[in-house]
Design an enzyme around this catalytic site. Sequence first.
Site, mmCIF file in Angstrom:
data_model
loop_
_atom_site.group_PDB
_atom_site.id
_atom_site.type_symbol
_atom_site.label_atom_id
_atom_site.label_comp_id
_atom_site.label_asym_id
_atom_site.label_seq_id
_atom_site.Cartn_x
_atom_site.Cartn_y
_atom_site.Cartn_z
ATOM 1 C CB CYS A 209 39.748 35.427 37.194
ATOM 2 S SG CYS A 209 39.286 35.972 38.838
ATOM 3 C CD GLU B 20 42.454 37.412 40.436
ATOM 4 O OE1 GLU B 20 42.763 36.528 39.586
ATOM 5 O OE2 GLU B 20 41.497 38.171 40.298
#
Length: 463
Positions: free
Chosen positions: A265, A231
Amino acid sequence: MAYATINPYTGETVATFKDATDDEVRAAIGGAHDAFLAWRNTSFAERGKILQNAANILRRDADAYARLLTLEMGKLTAEAKAEVELSAKIFEYYVRNAEKLLAPEKLPVLDPAEGDNILVHEPLGVLLAIEPWNFPYYQIARILAPQLSAGNTLILKHASNVPQAAAAFEKLMAEAGLPTGAFKNLYATRDQIELIINDDRVHGVALTGSEGAGSVVASQAGKALKKSTLELGGADAFVVLKDADMQKTIDWAVFGRHWNGGQVCVSSKRMIIVDEVYDQFLEGYRKGVAGLVAGDPFAPETTLAPLSSKGAAEEVKDKIREAVKHGAKAEEVGPAVPNQGAFVQPTILTDIGEDNPARYWEFFGPVSMLFRAKDEDDAVRIANDSPFGLGGSVFTADAKHGAEVAKRISTGMVFVNHPTKVEADLPFGGIRRSGYGRELIGLGLKEFVNHKLIGVVDIDAHF
């Protein structure tokens, strides 16, 4: 790599920690493997009891756990408490759902006379988790809860600036009743990561972090023929259509870009607004950002946190300068941020041409990129003009149409009339340079299991 707690608001070095030795790393792997041999045979009820204990302890001691987040990486107190609660909810999700999600599956067959085919989901063994500093507990919980539920054990290499948060989570799991070795925090070095991955007793690695770190770790895992999930970064599009409720959209945009100091993010980094409402949005967004209050993250009136470190703040400032050097306009917004602390002045970037490299960067701080789209199709084009593919959002009065637009945006997640939703019962992950694999729900639960086929055939069927 020095593990240390450095208060990002005061700059004070609160505590330092020694790197793990190679012998300590090998001992941790051995302990995790030994724990796995027993843990894989425990029942879902036994596993669930420990996870529920962990959730209960987090809620009982929420203030203490939250304080560490604010101390180590500057998270606002309210956001720190929310992260503690989210982590507790993740544990509870698997308490309630792991057994049915991992239940054996009887596969459909073309010829029933051939017998039965059963798919079972078995744990692999020891896993390595490499996690970042921006959500120190949540990042652990979203890999630890599913993998313990599946019967795996875990070694944690956390970010070097949140060593106390990492240690607190190891202590939490021990207090919850998890057997020794089943979850171990290591203050490991970068070189030791490869040592861990190459050990035959380690069966996979999950990383959340930068593109650079992901590339290195994925290469090491691939060379060792170990599975990995990544990720990585994101530059999520916040698409505003002409019929959007403008004030609510602006309010969500301010939140979506600046929560956690803009160090998320899946925060709304690229505001893409159709031409008819661009000027109206910009005016309102400028006012909304100007209303943020930068200051001590422990103070309840503070709404804009410092960045995690002076180094992180300088990196963002350097990127702003580079963007301007290549033709962008930078507007600093709101009252001057304090000189004390790792702050970056909230900044709006406009006129970011297609030849400006900043157009394709991730700004990990309170920097907003605004793009004027000619129409809806152009907005979708700009949204997809990114090396990343993590999340995004669409704002419109017509939710059904918004969902259709969301389908055209190439990312792992898109929300209509909300900047992003990070929940215990939603999958998380992206595509392209945002990484691969999924965390949470059943998808994350099954990332590191052996999907074993058991075929039961009548011995006389072919005679």
